[in-house]
Design a protein around this motif. Sequence first.
Motif, PDB file in Angstrom:
ATOM      1  N   MET A 121       0.720  -1.210  -0.004  1.00  0.00           N
ATOM      2  CA  MET A 121       0.086  -0.049  -0.253  1.00  0.00           C
ATOM      3  C   MET A 121       0.865   1.309   0.215  1.00  0.00           C
ATOM      4  O   MET A 121       0.535   2.128  -0.869  1.00  0.00           O
ATOM      5  N   GLU A 122       2.002   1.437   0.925  1.00  0.00           N
ATOM      6  CA  GLU A 122       2.783   2.439   0.841  1.00  0.00           C
ATOM      7  C   GLU A 122       3.464   2.759  -0.383  1.00  0.00           C
ATOM      8  O   GLU A 122       3.683   3.999  -0.934  1.00  0.00           O
ATOM      9  N   VAL A 283      -0.164   4.409   6.895  1.00  0.00           N
ATOM     10  CA  VAL A 283       0.542   3.831   5.612  1.00  0.00           C
ATOM     11  C   VAL A 283       2.125   3.952   5.877  1.00  0.00           C
ATOM     12  O   VAL A 283       2.351   5.150   5.996  1.00  0.00           O
TER      13      VAL A 283
END
Length: 360
Positions: A121-122, A283
Amino acid sequence: MNAPTGLDFAAIPERIQSEVQRAIMRSIKGVEYFSTSGPSLGSTPKDVLQSRGTMSLYHYRPMSDEIYRVPVLIVMATTNRGYILDLVPGQSFIEFLLRRGYDVYMLDWSAPRPEEKSLRMEDYVLDFIPDCIRRVQADSGEQDVSVIGYCFGGVLSLLYGSIHQDGPMKNLICFTTPIDFREMKLFSNFSDRRYFDVDHLVDSVGNVPPEMILSSFEMLRPASRTVSQIQLWENIWDDEFVKSYRMFDRWATDTLPLAGEYFRAITKDLMWDNKLFNDTMSVGGRAAKLDNITVPILHAVAEHDHIVPYDAAKHLIAKVGSADKEEVILKGGHVSLVAGANAVKRLWPKLDSWLGKRST
């Protein structure tokens, strides 16, 4: 014997002939349908500013002599390709924006390769989107950038905006963007942690195959494909109907695989723990709370959206910290909200009215 009331025997031969001609036309057009590839999509002139891994950044060539100061970056959903917003001339959201004087960029996605299964996700929120923002700034010469996120592209844009609350995002527009994932009913049931072993899936296959994603969409309306094919056959003599059908059907089935680690995070953080809605999302170790977002925001939702129901999207405007914020509910479904004749009349003019005064 008297004829039944309302029955016009004189018109029967003409009606029979009409039906025969239509049946013949169906047969002819049916052969044409299977022997041709359909209209060319995504053809608005553009330049590729960056192509890196699964990410592509496009800059569309201007179509207006006067351009708004603030450029627009469109962030597409990671499951589908961006040409849904650039169908054909006259039905292209991109073309509409360009003709209205916007400087338009798009962050589009391609299928992650097997070796990209470790994308997280990051990588999307802290790398891909910021990289594109920087390139838009450099190319346009402007520091401010308006962001438009479609569906899960809206989720990524919200995460980016909540972490980078000090800029450079000037305005945020979300289309059909979920934040309460408990209300994504079928997806929630499908990914129920009691039965769905996401770790085993990702560890076994790497990237999540598009067939699995497409099947989950089709389960929302199990009979929709059969019904649409019947409608196609009934209207195959109508060139405009067939053209529209082919455009939307191609996009609907052109589903992208999702990077394994990214899918794992979506499942655990969003589907299971509902962290975005519960204000516990982070995140890369950075808090991503929606009330951090203070820029002007417009959220457009569809009245008949079967993919992102209104209950999954309705809390967004209340949860952001912006003073200038608006939700608009329009007739249409998940796709017809943003593309097609419905969008031309409803969403596009509304967006232009809202964004134009905030782009100077």
